[in-house]
Design a protein around this motif. Sequence first.
Motif, short mmCIF file in Angstrom:
data_model
loop_
_atom_site.label_atom_id
_atom_site.label_comp_id
_atom_site.label_asym_id
_atom_site.label_seq_id
_atom_site.Cartn_x
_atom_site.Cartn_y
_atom_site.Cartn_z
N LEU A 1 -0.97 -71.02 -26.92
CA LEU A 1 -2.01 -70.30 -27.66
C LEU A 1 -1.40 -69.14 -28.40
O LEU A 1 -0.62 -68.37 -27.83
CB LEU A 1 -3.09 -69.80 -26.69
CG LEU A 1 -4.23 -68.97 -27.30
CD1 LEU A 1 -5.04 -69.82 -28.28
CD2 LEU A 1 -5.13 -68.40 -26.22
N PRO B 1 -2.24 -66.23 -31.99
CA PRO B 1 -3.24 -65.77 -32.93
C PRO B 1 -3.47 -66.85 -34.00
O PRO B 1 -2.52 -67.29 -34.65
CB PRO B 1 -2.62 -64.52 -33.54
CG PRO B 1 -1.62 -64.06 -32.53
CD PRO B 1 -1.09 -65.30 -31.89
N GLY B 2 -4.67 -67.34 -34.12
CA GLY B 2 -4.97 -68.31 -35.17
C GLY B 2 -4.93 -69.76 -34.76
O GLY B 2 -5.19 -70.64 -35.59
N GLY B 3 -4.60 -70.06 -33.51
CA GLY B 3 -4.61 -71.47 -33.13
C GLY B 3 -3.82 -71.77 -31.87
O GLY B 3 -3.21 -70.89 -31.26
N ASP C 1 -13.59 -61.95 -23.10
CA ASP C 1 -13.07 -61.62 -24.42
C ASP C 1 -11.99 -60.55 -24.38
O ASP C 1 -11.10 -60.51 -25.23
CB ASP C 1 -14.20 -61.15 -25.34
CG ASP C 1 -15.07 -62.29 -25.84
OD1 ASP C 1 -14.71 -63.46 -25.62
OD2 ASP C 1 -16.13 -62.00 -26.45
N THR D 1 -2.70 -61.04 -29.24
CA THR D 1 -4.09 -61.12 -29.68
C THR D 1 -4.98 -60.95 -28.46
O THR D 1 -4.50 -60.60 -27.38
CB THR D 1 -4.37 -62.46 -30.40
OG1 THR D 1 -5.70 -62.45 -30.94
CG2 THR D 1 -4.20 -63.66 -29.48
N GLU E 1 -10.05 -64.60 -30.91
CA GLU E 1 -9.82 -66.02 -31.21
C GLU E 1 -11.04 -66.89 -30.91
O GLU E 1 -11.21 -67.95 -31.53
CB GLU E 1 -8.62 -66.53 -30.40
CG GLU E 1 -7.35 -65.71 -30.56
CD GLU E 1 -6.90 -65.57 -32.01
OE1 GLU E 1 -7.07 -66.52 -32.80
OE2 GLU E 1 -6.40 -64.48 -32.36
N ARG E 2 -11.89 -66.49 -29.99
CA ARG E 2 -12.99 -67.34 -29.53
C ARG E 2 -13.89 -67.85 -30.66
O ARG E 2 -14.29 -69.04 -30.65
CB ARG E 2 -13.83 -66.59 -28.50
CG ARG E 2 -14.79 -67.49 -27.73
CD ARG E 2 -15.67 -66.68 -26.78
NE ARG E 2 -14.90 -65.94 -25.78
CZ ARG E 2 -14.49 -66.46 -24.63
NH1 ARG E 2 -14.78 -67.71 -24.33
NH2 ARG E 2 -13.82 -65.71 -23.76
N HIS F 1 -13.25 -68.92 -33.41
CA HIS F 1 -12.61 -69.90 -34.28
C HIS F 1 -12.32 -71.23 -33.59
O HIS F 1 -11.72 -72.12 -34.19
CB HIS F 1 -11.30 -69.31 -34.81
CG HIS F 1 -11.47 -68.00 -35.50
ND1 HIS F 1 -12.10 -67.88 -36.73
CD2 HIS F 1 -11.14 -66.73 -35.13
CE1 HIS F 1 -12.13 -66.60 -37.09
NE2 HIS F 1 -11.54 -65.89 -36.12
N LEU F 2 -12.76 -71.39 -32.33
CA LEU F 2 -12.44 -72.61 -31.60
C LEU F 2 -12.96 -73.87 -32.30
O LEU F 2 -12.25 -74.87 -32.42
CB LEU F 2 -13.01 -72.52 -30.18
CG LEU F 2 -12.27 -71.58 -29.23
CD1 LEU F 2 -13.08 -71.38 -27.95
CD2 LEU F 2 -10.87 -72.11 -28.92
N TRP G 1 -10.80 -74.65 -35.29
CA TRP G 1 -9.53 -75.28 -34.92
C TRP G 1 -9.72 -76.77 -34.65
O TRP G 1 -8.92 -77.59 -35.08
CB TRP G 1 -8.94 -74.61 -33.68
CG TRP G 1 -8.64 -73.16 -33.81
CD1 TRP G 1 -8.66 -72.42 -34.95
CD2 TRP G 1 -8.28 -72.26 -32.76
NE1 TRP G 1 -8.35 -71.11 -34.69
CE2 TRP G 1 -8.12 -70.98 -33.35
CE3 TRP G 1 -8.11 -72.41 -31.39
CZ2 TRP G 1 -7.77 -69.87 -32.61
CZ3 TRP G 1 -7.77 -71.31 -30.63
CH2 TRP G 1 -7.59 -70.05 -31.23
#
Length: 217
Positions: free
Chosen positions: A156, A158-160, A188, A200, A205-206, A208-209, A212
């Motif tokens: 994991l 930042p971003g994916g 969080d 991060t 990130e949550r 954006h799940l 992704w």
Amino acid sequence: MTYHGAVKVGGPADVRELAHLMITKVAVGPMDNNAYLLRCRATDRQLLIDAANDAPVLLETVGERLDTVVTTHRHGDHWAALEEVVSATDAQTAAGRIDAEGIPVPTDLLLDDGDTLRVGEVSLKVRHLVGHTPGAIVLIYDDPQGHPHLFTGDCLFPGGIGNTQGDPERFRTLLDDVETKIFDELPDETWVYPGHGNDTTLGAERPHLAEWRERGW
């Protein structure tokens, strides 16, 4: 000084001081890997996450004593300095059971999902995530006087999630594990320390799940 986690190869380490644990982050090697030194403040016992490269830098960071080196997964950029670090410190080695066979330095402690790994009086929870490699692990320190701290290797960022080389099944498996074993279980505020690049939080990130999953990487 406030911890920021933005480190560069050849630059200074960054240190985070928690009530029971000191976390030192340093960048090493041609692939800009992060290595993390965890020191129990009560006992001075130390654990290194990923002896990735640049053994002299890691040994200078460690100092006089190192008890354990954990390798998060079998990719060579995460264990290039392992043999030299272990030879110099006589530290025990630990890795996920399934990935251990792909690490050329013998593994003393084979780790499974849900295991507890100790550094002095501090406990780290092991979670096994499948996809980036078959046996990658992440480590969770649930600070009793703060928020959790999550060391994710290459699972994991930042971003994916980590690279699955365009394999849809590996991608699905890794994202499923990241969702169920990390995002569904941790808040969080959890701070994420990845194997490369900047830190991060799960909160960042949550949202954006779903994105992704839709994009497939």
